[in-house]
Design a protein around this motif. Structure first.
Motif, PDB file in Angstrom:
ATOM      1  N   ALA A 111       0.832  -1.202   0.000  1.00  0.00           N
ATOM      2  CA  ALA A 111       0.000   0.000   0.000  1.00  0.00           C
ATOM      3  C   ALA A 111       0.868   1.254   0.000  1.00  0.00           C
ATOM      4  CB  ALA A 111      -0.921  -0.002   1.218  1.00  0.00           C
ATOM      5  N   GLY A 112       2.005   1.207   0.712  1.00  0.00           N
ATOM      6  CA  GLY A 112       2.926   2.340   0.708  1.00  0.00           C
ATOM      7  C   GLY A 112       3.516   2.599  -0.662  1.00  0.00           C
ATOM      8  N   VAL A 113       3.855   1.533  -1.381  1.00  0.00           N
ATOM      9  CA  VAL A 113       4.380   1.696  -2.738  1.00  0.00           C
ATOM     10  C   VAL A 113       3.305   2.269  -3.657  1.00  0.00           C
ATOM     11  CG1 VAL A 113       5.363   0.497  -4.733  1.00  0.00           C
ATOM     12  CG2 VAL A 113       6.064  -0.156  -2.428  1.00  0.00           C
ATOM     13  N   TYR A 114       2.097   1.757  -3.550  1.00  0.00           N
ATOM     14  CA  TYR A 114       0.981   2.315  -4.323  1.00  0.00           C
ATOM     15  C   TYR A 114       0.842   3.820  -4.055  1.00  0.00           C
ATOM     16  CZ  TYR A 114      -1.717  -1.583  -6.439  1.00  0.00           C
ATOM     17  OH  TYR A 114      -2.177  -2.597  -7.244  1.00  0.00           O
ATOM     18  N   LEU A 115       0.926   4.205  -2.798  1.00  0.00           N
ATOM     19  CA  LEU A 115       0.768   5.612  -2.430  1.00  0.00           C
ATOM     20  C   LEU A 115       1.819   6.485  -3.107  1.00  0.00           C
ATOM     21  CD1 LEU A 115      -0.604   7.811  -0.753  1.00  0.00           C
ATOM     22  CD2 LEU A 115       0.850   7.140   1.184  1.00  0.00           C
ATOM     23  N   VAL A 116       3.065   6.027  -3.117  1.00  0.00           N
ATOM     24  CA  VAL A 116       4.141   6.774  -3.776  1.00  0.00           C
ATOM     25  C   VAL A 116       3.878   6.870  -5.278  1.00  0.00           C
ATOM     26  CG1 VAL A 116       6.600   6.737  -4.347  1.00  0.00           C
ATOM     27  CG2 VAL A 116       5.857   6.203  -2.024  1.00  0.00           C
ATOM     28  N   ALA A 117       3.420   5.775  -5.875  1.00  0.00           N
ATOM     29  CA  ALA A 117       3.171   5.759  -7.319  1.00  0.00           C
ATOM     30  C   ALA A 117       2.057   6.731  -7.696  1.00  0.00           C
ATOM     31  CB  ALA A 117       2.818   4.340  -7.765  1.00  0.00           C
ATOM     32  N   PHE A 118       0.963   6.709  -6.954  1.00  0.00           N
ATOM     33  CA  PHE A 118      -0.147   7.618  -7.253  1.00  0.00           C
ATOM     34  C   PHE A 118       0.223   9.067  -6.980  1.00  0.00           C
ATOM     35  CE2 PHE A 118      -2.911   3.773  -6.855  1.00  0.00           C
ATOM     36  CZ  PHE A 118      -3.558   3.900  -8.077  1.00  0.00           C
ATOM     37  N   LEU A 119       1.014   9.307  -5.946  1.00  0.00           N
ATOM     38  CA  LEU A 119       1.438  10.667  -5.641  1.00  0.00           C
ATOM     39  C   LEU A 119       2.267  11.236  -6.785  1.00  0.00           C
ATOM     40  CD1 LEU A 119       1.454  12.931  -3.521  1.00  0.00           C
ATOM     41  CD2 LEU A 119       3.559  11.921  -2.602  1.00  0.00           C
ATOM     42  N   GLY A 120       3.183  10.416  -7.317  1.00  0.00           N
ATOM     43  CA  GLY A 120       3.977  10.863  -8.460  1.00  0.00           C
ATOM     44  C   GLY A 120       3.128  11.164  -9.673  1.00  0.00           C
ATOM     45  N   ALA A 121       2.116  10.330  -9.905  1.00  0.00           N
ATOM     46  CA  ALA A 121       1.211  10.569 -11.038  1.00  0.00           C
ATOM     47  C   ALA A 121       0.441  11.867 -10.849  1.00  0.00           C
ATOM     48  CB  ALA A 121       0.251   9.394 -11.193  1.00  0.00           C
ATOM     49  N   ALA A 122      -0.059  12.110  -9.645  1.00  0.00           N
ATOM     50  CA  ALA A 122      -0.854  13.307  -9.389  1.00  0.00           C
ATOM     51  C   ALA A 122      -0.040  14.579  -9.559  1.00  0.00           C
ATOM     52  CB  ALA A 122      -1.442  13.242  -7.977  1.00  0.00           C
ATOM     53  N   LEU A 123       1.224  14.538  -9.158  1.00  0.00           N
ATOM     54  CA  LEU A 123       2.048  15.748  -9.172  1.00  0.00           C
ATOM     55  C   LEU A 123       2.743  16.011 -10.505  1.00  0.00           C
ATOM     56  CD1 LEU A 123       3.719  15.497  -5.635  1.00  0.00           C
ATOM     57  CD2 LEU A 123       1.713  16.838  -6.313  1.00  0.00           C
ATOM     58  N   GLN A 124       2.841  14.995 -11.369  1.00  0.00           N
ATOM     59  CA  GLN A 124       3.628  15.157 -12.590  1.00  0.00           C
ATOM     60  C   GLN A 124       2.825  15.056 -13.884  1.00  0.00           C
ATOM     61  OE1 GLN A 124       7.459  12.954 -12.605  1.00  0.00           O
ATOM     62  NE2 GLN A 124       7.042  12.426 -10.479  1.00  0.00           N
ATOM     63  N   PHE A 125       1.584  14.593 -13.843  1.00  0.00           N
ATOM     64  CA  PHE A 125       0.909  14.195 -15.077  1.00  0.00           C
ATOM     65  C   PHE A 125       0.611  15.351 -16.021  1.00  0.00           C
ATOM     66  CE2 PHE A 125      -2.923  15.643 -13.013  1.00  0.00           C
ATOM     67  CZ  PHE A 125      -3.767  15.991 -14.062  1.00  0.00           C
TER      68      PHE A 125
END
Length: 473
Positions: A21-35
């Motif tokens: 779940a922590g890895v998922y959180l990092v992945a989604f955070l990167g998508a939200a901030l960079q897309f």
């Protein structure tokens, strides 16, 4: 039934699920901030342009049904929220069937992002997160003990990750067989970390030991994952130690962390298992059906591993359920970097006031020490490393990057560490030059504080301005 579950792995499951779940959180955070700059409606590789030419069946995604930057942001932040809830243990508060569905939500959301992510999401750890996330959804919650078949399939993923990487090295660059690859790798890897300079300057005999140990860890130890305990736990622990060594030596996104997550499936953590009722029949049937499907789909990765033409990091189905992995089948001997510069001068000359753009993670200013970003993934910085290897790797996005810099595009500038121009004063021209980068010596580091030294190689992109903009002196 006793054969179906492994009560002794309840703590391993708990840690595995929270870490995932922590890895998922990092992945989604990167998508939200960079897309927005990468994939948005005005991004370098816009999603609407991609979905217009790519059929849904080849790249299933919510964004085939609808796309707007606001909708993408909503999906990414929703993924963050669900991941945070899973990290906090929300699945343990739900019935078994609802917990499974909750785990499938981040998998479906991230699949939608990866399948429209194009070049920005063309990395093995994207598929690895999806494959692991899908399978881990069927590990169950506190209502049942962990299913044996799911634990073994998670080990099967780890086996393919490590063994596939070991095979691609032995079949690829001769330096892996000569034990010399680490003479170069720490200097030429995509994004060095704060300790990479020191790893590079380790004695060469120690580099040989590192490579030999890597071969053992990737070609011998994975087989032991399927051995009885405590051998399987020892093999998993050795893999975890190896991955932590790699975490210290560079920035490899969440590749090392998701590998550690997988190793937890073989690690028998101590603790008294709680008493739980037998697994319901519907759950057993569902898990066995999923397992049978994944075993059937494993045909292609196995065929790829035994092939002399083995390929790295390829998905064999649009849902990324079973994939093939591998890393650094070849190692660069020299490090090149693309340095992007702009000027306010109306006529670009060699002696113009060229100002350098600073990226967050990729090397630029020789005096700026690399930072630790992993498991967070700086997608533009990683692609800039590929651009330096060959302009062909950047053909579909580099021109758009230059155009956004000429416009002082706010979303693009947010991906950078620093722009040399005020927000209301965009450059008139942007150019790119190729430099050779080397780590400094111990003596040079003490004298100047610079960890890099760079040498001009050639022009990468001549001075470029926006079409239709009048030239001013």
């Amino acid at each position: 039934m006793d054969w179906f579950t492994a009560p002794g792995y309840w703590l391993s499951r708990l840690v595995l699920q929270r870490a995932l779940a922590g890895v998922y959180l990092v992945a989604f955070l990167g998508a939200a901030l960079q897309f927005r700059a990468l994939l948005g409606e005005r991004g370098m590789l816009p999603v609407p342009r991609f979905t217009a030419r790519m059929p849904f069946r080849r790249a299933p995604s919510l964004f085939h049904l609808h796309y707007s930057d606001r909708f993408f942001a909503g999906c990414a932040w929703a993924g963050c929220a669900v991941s945070a809830a899973l990290l906090a243990g929300a699945d343990s508060l739900l019935p078994l069937w609802a917990g499974i569905l909750l785990w499938l939500v981040p998998w479906a959301l991230y699949l939608s992002i990866v399948n429209v992510g194009q070049t920005w999401y063309a990395f093995g750890w994207e598929s690895l997160l999806l494959e692991t996330g899908f399978l881990a959804a069927f590990l169950g919650n506190g209502e049942v003990a962990p299913p044996v078949v799911v634990l073994f399939l998670l080990r099967w993923i780890l086996f393919r990750v490590e063994f596939g990487a070991g095979l691609i090295k032995m079949r690829g660059d001769a330096c892996w067989r000569k034990l010399t690859c680490l003479d170069y790798h720490h200097e030429t890897q995509p994004m060095p970390g704060p300790l990479s300079w020191f790893f590079h300057h380790l004695p060469r005999p120690l580099h040989r030991v590192e490579v030999a140990a890597n071969h053992v860890t990737q070609l011998v130890v994975p087989v032991l994952l399927f051995a009885p305990q405590p051998i399987a736990s020892a093999a998993a622990a050795l893999m975890i130690v190896t991955q932590l060594w790699l975490v210290l030596s560079g920035n490899f996104s969440w590749l090392n962390w998701i590998t550690i997550v997988l190793a937890l499936s073989a690690l028998g953590l101590p603790g008294t298992a709680p008493s739980v009722p037998p697994a319901p029949l519907w759950y057993e049937v569902l898990v066995l059906a999923v397992a049978a499907l994944l075993v059937l789909l494993s045909y292609h990765p196995v065929l790829n591993m035994v092939s002399r033409r083995q390929v790295m990091n390829r998905s064999f189905d649009p849902l990324h359920l079973v994939n093939t992995y591998g890393a650094f089948g070849s190692v660069s001997r020299l490090r090149y970097e693309v340095v992007v510069e702009g000027t306010l001068d109306g006529v670009p000359r060699e002696d113009s006031d060229w100002r350098e753009y600073e990226f967050r993670g990729k090397p630029g200013d020789p005096r700026r020490w690399p930072r630790q970003f992993a498991p967070y993934h700086l997608r533009l910085d990683w692609l800039m490393w590929f651009a330096a290897l060959s302009p062909g790797y950047a053909g579909d996005w580099f021109g758009a990057l230059v155009e956004r810099l000429l416009e002082n595009d706010r979303d693009t500038l947010r991906l950078l560490r620093r722009s040399p121009f005020p927000p209301d004063t965009p450059p008139r021209y942007v150019r790119a030059r190729l430099f050779r980068y080397r780590y400094t010596t111990w003596r040079r580091l003490r004298e100047t504080g610079a960890c890099w030294e760079r040498t001009y190689v050639r022009e990468y992109l001549p001075p470029t301005r926006l079409a239709g903009v009048a030239q001013r002196s």
